[in-house]
Scaffold this motif. Structure first.
Motif, PDB file in Angstrom:
ATOM      1  N   UNK A  37      30.872 -50.159 157.750  1.00  0.00           N
ATOM      2  CA  UNK A  37      31.528 -50.259 159.055  1.00  0.00           C
ATOM      3  C   UNK A  37      30.657 -51.045 160.024  1.00  0.00           C
ATOM      4  N   UNK A  38      31.292 -51.910 160.804  1.00  0.00           N
ATOM      5  CA  UNK A  38      30.599 -52.667 161.839  1.00  0.00           C
ATOM      6  C   UNK A  38      31.327 -52.454 163.154  1.00  0.00           C
ATOM      7  N   UNK A  39      30.630 -51.845 164.103  1.00  0.00           N
ATOM      8  CA  UNK A  39      31.181 -51.607 165.437  1.00  0.00           C
ATOM      9  C   UNK A  39      32.524 -50.870 165.380  1.00  0.00           C
ATOM     10  N   UNK A  40      32.603 -49.887 164.488  1.00  0.00           N
ATOM     11  CA  UNK A  40      33.796 -49.063 164.402  1.00  0.00           C
ATOM     12  C   UNK A  40      34.892 -49.576 163.499  1.00  0.00           C
ATOM     13  N   UNK A 114      18.491 -46.464 167.188  1.00  0.00           N
ATOM     14  CA  UNK A 114      18.331 -45.181 166.520  1.00  0.00           C
ATOM     15  C   UNK A 114      19.135 -45.126 165.236  1.00  0.00           C
ATOM     16  N   UNK A 115      18.785 -44.182 164.352  1.00  0.00           N
ATOM     17  CA  UNK A 115      19.489 -44.001 163.089  1.00  0.00           C
ATOM     18  C   UNK A 115      19.790 -42.528 162.875  1.00  0.00           C
ATOM     19  N   UNK A 116      20.763 -42.263 162.009  1.00  0.00           N
ATOM     20  CA  UNK A 116      21.113 -40.900 161.630  1.00  0.00           C
ATOM     21  C   UNK A 116      21.554 -40.884 160.181  1.00  0.00           C
ATOM     22  N   UNK A 117      20.874 -40.122 159.335  1.00  0.00           N
ATOM     23  CA  UNK A 117      21.181 -40.063 157.905  1.00  0.00           C
ATOM     24  C   UNK A 117      22.001 -38.812 157.618  1.00  0.00           C
ATOM     25  N   UNK A 118      23.087 -38.977 156.861  1.00  0.00           N
ATOM     26  CA  UNK A 118      23.935 -37.856 156.457  1.00  0.00           C
ATOM     27  C   UNK A 118      24.246 -37.969 154.970  1.00  0.00           C
ATOM     28  N   UNK A 119      24.458 -36.813 154.342  1.00  0.00           N
ATOM     29  CA  UNK A 119      24.891 -36.791 152.947  1.00  0.00           C
ATOM     30  C   UNK A 119      26.205 -36.019 152.866  1.00  0.00           C
ATOM     31  N   UNK A 120      27.260 -36.707 152.447  1.00  0.00           N
ATOM     32  CA  UNK A 120      28.583 -36.106 152.348  1.00  0.00           C
ATOM     33  C   UNK A 120      29.100 -36.304 150.926  1.00  0.00           C
ATOM     34  N   UNK A 121      29.379 -35.215 150.234  1.00  0.00           N
ATOM     35  CA  UNK A 121      29.870 -35.280 148.843  1.00  0.00           C
ATOM     36  C   UNK A 121      28.985 -36.164 147.975  1.00  0.00           C
ATOM     37  N   UNK A 122      27.669 -35.967 148.112  1.00  0.00           N
ATOM     38  CA  UNK A 122      26.670 -36.670 147.302  1.00  0.00           C
ATOM     39  C   UNK A 122      26.580 -38.165 147.601  1.00  0.00           C
ATOM     40  N   UNK A 123      27.213 -38.627 148.656  1.00  0.00           N
ATOM     41  CA  UNK A 123      27.073 -40.018 149.089  1.00  0.00           C
ATOM     42  C   UNK A 123      26.229 -40.028 150.354  1.00  0.00           C
ATOM     43  N   UNK A 125      24.852 -41.618 153.634  1.00  0.00           N
ATOM     44  CA  UNK A 125      25.219 -42.639 154.608  1.00  0.00           C
ATOM     45  C   UNK A 125      24.201 -42.636 155.741  1.00  0.00           C
ATOM     46  N   UNK A 126      24.073 -43.774 156.397  1.00  0.00           N
ATOM     47  CA  UNK A 126      23.241 -43.856 157.581  1.00  0.00           C
ATOM     48  C   UNK A 126      24.032 -44.582 158.656  1.00  0.00           C
ATOM     49  N   UNK A 127      23.954 -44.082 159.863  1.00  0.00           N
ATOM     50  CA  UNK A 127      24.592 -44.741 160.992  1.00  0.00           C
ATOM     51  C   UNK A 127      23.514 -45.173 161.981  1.00  0.00           C
ATOM     52  N   UNK A 128      23.758 -46.311 162.634  1.00  0.00           N
ATOM     53  CA  UNK A 128      22.834 -46.831 163.632  1.00  0.00           C
ATOM     54  C   UNK A 128      23.565 -46.907 164.973  1.00  0.00           C
ATOM     55  N   UNK A 139      26.253 -47.514 156.960  1.00  0.00           N
ATOM     56  CA  UNK A 139      25.907 -47.989 155.626  1.00  0.00           C
ATOM     57  C   UNK A 139      26.031 -46.862 154.614  1.00  0.00           C
ATOM     58  N   UNK A 140      26.309 -47.227 153.359  1.00  0.00           N
ATOM     59  CA  UNK A 140      26.247 -46.298 152.231  1.00  0.00           C
ATOM     60  C   UNK A 140      25.080 -46.684 151.342  1.00  0.00           C
ATOM     61  N   UNK A 141      24.321 -45.683 150.906  1.00  0.00           N
ATOM     62  CA  UNK A 141      23.184 -45.968 150.033  1.00  0.00           C
ATOM     63  C   UNK A 141      23.675 -46.514 148.696  1.00  0.00           C
TER      64      UNK A 141
END
Length: 260
Positions: A37-40, A114-123, A125-128, A139-141
């Motif tokens: 995703x870029x800018x929503x 800033x960044x924020x890392x989340x793990x949802x259903x073993x995926x 993701x990081x948001x900036x 982003x998805x890892x």
């Protein structure tokens, strides 16, 4: 006293309702990520994935912006909660039909703080986000840092063919990958050439080669002849220590390239 207790209770309630941001390890950003995703908006792509490699140890990033490759520096600060900034230092100069994703990405990267890392259903993701907390990029890892499509797209200098240096040829040697159109072009030492290519995670092959018909000095012509012969055997590729290596299954025919 009743009034004071009410004020204290109000302050306690306000504190309890204020979101607390957990400090995360910036080292978790190391590796290769797919831009989703870029800018929503969804980061759609055709043939070349939008990917970015974050190298926290070296404070650098590189990747594919949708058409051109980009690279630059990162700044992090462990004394600040989830702090990161991007500074773009280089963008290749190819033209594509649709460069909307690229324009948006280049526009928002300098605004990230800033960044924020989340793990949802073993995926993972990081948001900036920017300094106002608005999400700019998601982003998805993908995997650990290793060569992918964006890392070879663009222009390379042919360093050697079967161990023989190409330095000093009359017209120079180069190979330009246009993965979006499955095409390649370049210079063989004397003549220019172009053609079609097949490409995947580890496979590469060249076909339908068109070649100009100029004559040059003997050294340039010999290197050109060797390159044309070896190209017909190439079927695999890898990147090692910044060099792109093209080779056959027996590693008897090898072309080594360095980034222009």
């Amino acid at each position: 006293m009743k009034k004071i207790r009410n004020i204290a209770f109000a302050l306690l309630t306000l504190s309890a309702c204020t979101p607390q941001v957990d400090k995360q390890n910036v080292q978790l950003l190391n590796g290769l990520w797919t831009i989703t995703e870029i800018n929503g908006g969804l980061a759609d792509h055709d043939s070349i994935p939008l990917e970015i490699d974050l190298n926290i140890e070296q404070n650098t990033f590189a990747g594919n912006a949708g058409c051109n490759t980009i690279s630059g520096s990162l700044e992090t600060d462990t004394n600040k909660v989830n702090y990161i900034t991007f500074a773009i230092t280089d963008v290749s100069k190819m033209k594509c039909d649709n460069m909307t994703n690229e324009a948006n990405l280049l526009n928002i990267l300098p605004n990230i703080v800033s960044f924020r890392i989340d793990t949802i259903d073993n995926v993972t993701t990081v948001s900036f986000a920017n300094d106002g907390g608005n999400e700019l990029l998601r982003l998805n890892y993908l995997k650990g840092r290793e060569a992918t499509e964006w890392s070879i797209n663009g222009r390379w200098i042919i360093k050697s063919v079967n161990g023989i240096s190409t330095e000093g040829t009359e017209a120079g040697t180069e190979l330009v990958f246009d993965l979006g159109n499955n095409m390649f072009s370049g210079k063989l030492g004397c003549n220019s050439f172009s053609g079609l290519m097949l490409f995947s995670d580890d496979h590469i092959s060249f076909s339908d080669i068109d070649l100009t018909e100029m004559a040059c000095d003997d050294k340039s012509m010999n290197i050109e002849e060797n390159l044309l012969t070896v190209l017909g055997y190439i079927c695999q590729w890898t990147v090692q220590n910044g060099e792109l290596i093209l080779y056959d299954t027996l590693e008897k025919n090898i072309i080594v390239l360095i980034r222009d």
